[in-house]
Design a protein around this motif. Structure first.
Motif, mmCIF file in Angstrom:
data_model
loop_
_atom_site.group_PDB
_atom_site.id
_atom_site.type_symbol
_atom_site.label_atom_id
_atom_site.label_comp_id
_atom_site.label_asym_id
_atom_site.label_seq_id
_atom_site.Cartn_x
_atom_site.Cartn_y
_atom_site.Cartn_z
ATOM 1 N N ARG A 1 -51.133 49.276 -0.497
ATOM 2 C CA ARG A 1 -52.540 49.697 -0.466
ATOM 3 C C ARG A 1 -53.395 48.696 0.306
ATOM 4 N N TYR A 2 -53.136 47.424 0.110
ATOM 5 C CA TYR A 2 -53.871 46.391 0.841
ATOM 6 C C TYR A 2 -53.594 46.510 2.334
ATOM 7 N N GLY A 3 -52.341 46.728 2.687
ATOM 8 C CA GLY A 3 -51.971 46.882 4.097
ATOM 9 C C GLY A 3 -52.657 48.076 4.738
ATOM 10 N N LEU A 4 -52.722 49.190 4.009
ATOM 11 C CA LEU A 4 -53.401 50.382 4.526
ATOM 12 C C LEU A 4 -54.895 50.128 4.698
ATOM 13 N N ARG A 5 -55.498 49.475 3.731
ATOM 14 C CA ARG A 5 -56.926 49.156 3.828
ATOM 15 C C ARG A 5 -57.190 48.238 5.012
ATOM 16 N N ARG A 6 -56.313 47.266 5.172
ATOM 17 C CA ARG A 6 -56.467 46.318 6.275
ATOM 18 C C ARG A 6 -56.342 47.034 7.615
ATOM 19 N N ARG A 7 -55.328 47.906 7.751
ATOM 20 C CA ARG A 7 -55.148 48.674 8.986
ATOM 21 C C ARG A 7 -56.358 49.564 9.236
ATOM 22 N N ARG A 8 -56.833 50.192 8.196
ATOM 23 C CA ARG A 8 -57.982 51.084 8.305
ATOM 24 C C ARG A 8 -59.222 50.300 8.737
ATOM 25 N N HIS A 9 -59.432 49.139 8.136
ATOM 26 C CA HIS A 9 -60.559 48.285 8.489
ATOM 27 C C HIS A 9 -60.458 47.838 9.951
ATOM 28 N N LEU B 1 -68.758 59.427 12.320
ATOM 29 C CA LEU B 1 -68.256 58.189 11.723
ATOM 30 C C LEU B 1 -69.046 57.841 10.462
ATOM 31 N N ARG B 2 -70.348 58.003 10.512
ATOM 32 C CA ARG B 2 -71.168 57.699 9.338
ATOM 33 C C ARG B 2 -70.861 58.658 8.190
ATOM 34 N N GLU B 3 -70.674 59.951 8.524
ATOM 35 C CA GLU B 3 -70.451 60.948 7.483
ATOM 36 C C GLU B 3 -69.000 61.025 7.020
ATOM 37 N N GLN B 4 -68.063 60.871 7.915
ATOM 38 C CA GLN B 4 -66.652 61.078 7.601
ATOM 39 C C GLN B 4 -65.812 59.806 7.658
ATOM 40 N N GLY B 5 -66.351 58.754 8.219
ATOM 41 C CA GLY B 5 -65.571 57.538 8.449
ATOM 42 C C GLY B 5 -64.938 56.955 7.201
ATOM 43 N N ALA B 6 -65.646 57.000 6.103
ATOM 44 C CA ALA B 6 -65.124 56.397 4.867
ATOM 45 C C ALA B 6 -63.894 57.131 4.352
ATOM 46 N N GLN B 7 -63.807 58.444 4.603
ATOM 47 C CA GLN B 7 -62.675 59.228 4.120
ATOM 48 C C GLN B 7 -61.623 59.459 5.212
#
Length: 120
Positions: free
Chosen positions: A21-29, A79-85
């Motif tokens: 999960r950390y790796g995915l978050r890091r890649r996503r970031h 990006l503002r509306e959908q970026g988080a998901q």
């Protein structure tokens, strides 16, 4: 299975899950940061292109960069509306489209510069 190993296996599975999960978050970031950097670079280039074209044509009414700026705004809104998901692959795809748009602008500006040189 040895009953004493059960807590160790559970702990190892949890550690693995947290690491993934950390790796995915890091890649996503990282992909989000690359996307924002690309968007900023395109916007800056579009503004510069507008100034260059206005300097050549002397007109501020004719704005060939307008549609590209509108597309940039649409992408920023997405990006503002959908970026988080958004999935990493979606972010990557949007970034590639932004980079391609910047490349198209660069080619068009090269043509403008070539035309300027021919006029001189």
């Amino acid at each position: 299975m040895n009953p004493l190993l059960f807590p160790v296996v559970i702990a190892a599975a949890l550690i693995l899950l947290v690491a993934v999960r950390y790796g995915l978050r890091r890649r996503r970031h990282q992909e989000m940061q690359r996307l924002l950097d690309s968007a900023d670079a395109l916007e800056a280039r579009l503004r510069a292109a507008r100034r260059q074209i206005e300097a050549v044509t002397g007109e501020s009414d004719a704005d060939p960069v307008h549609e590209a700026m509108r597309e940039m705004l649409r992408q920023r809104l997405w990006l503002r509306e959908q970026g988080a998901q958004a999935r990493v692959a979606e972010l990557h795809s949007v970034r590639l489209s932004i980079d391609q748009a910047r490349e198209r602008i660069e080619r068009q500006l090269e043509r403008v510069e070539e035309a300027q040189m021919l006029e001189v």
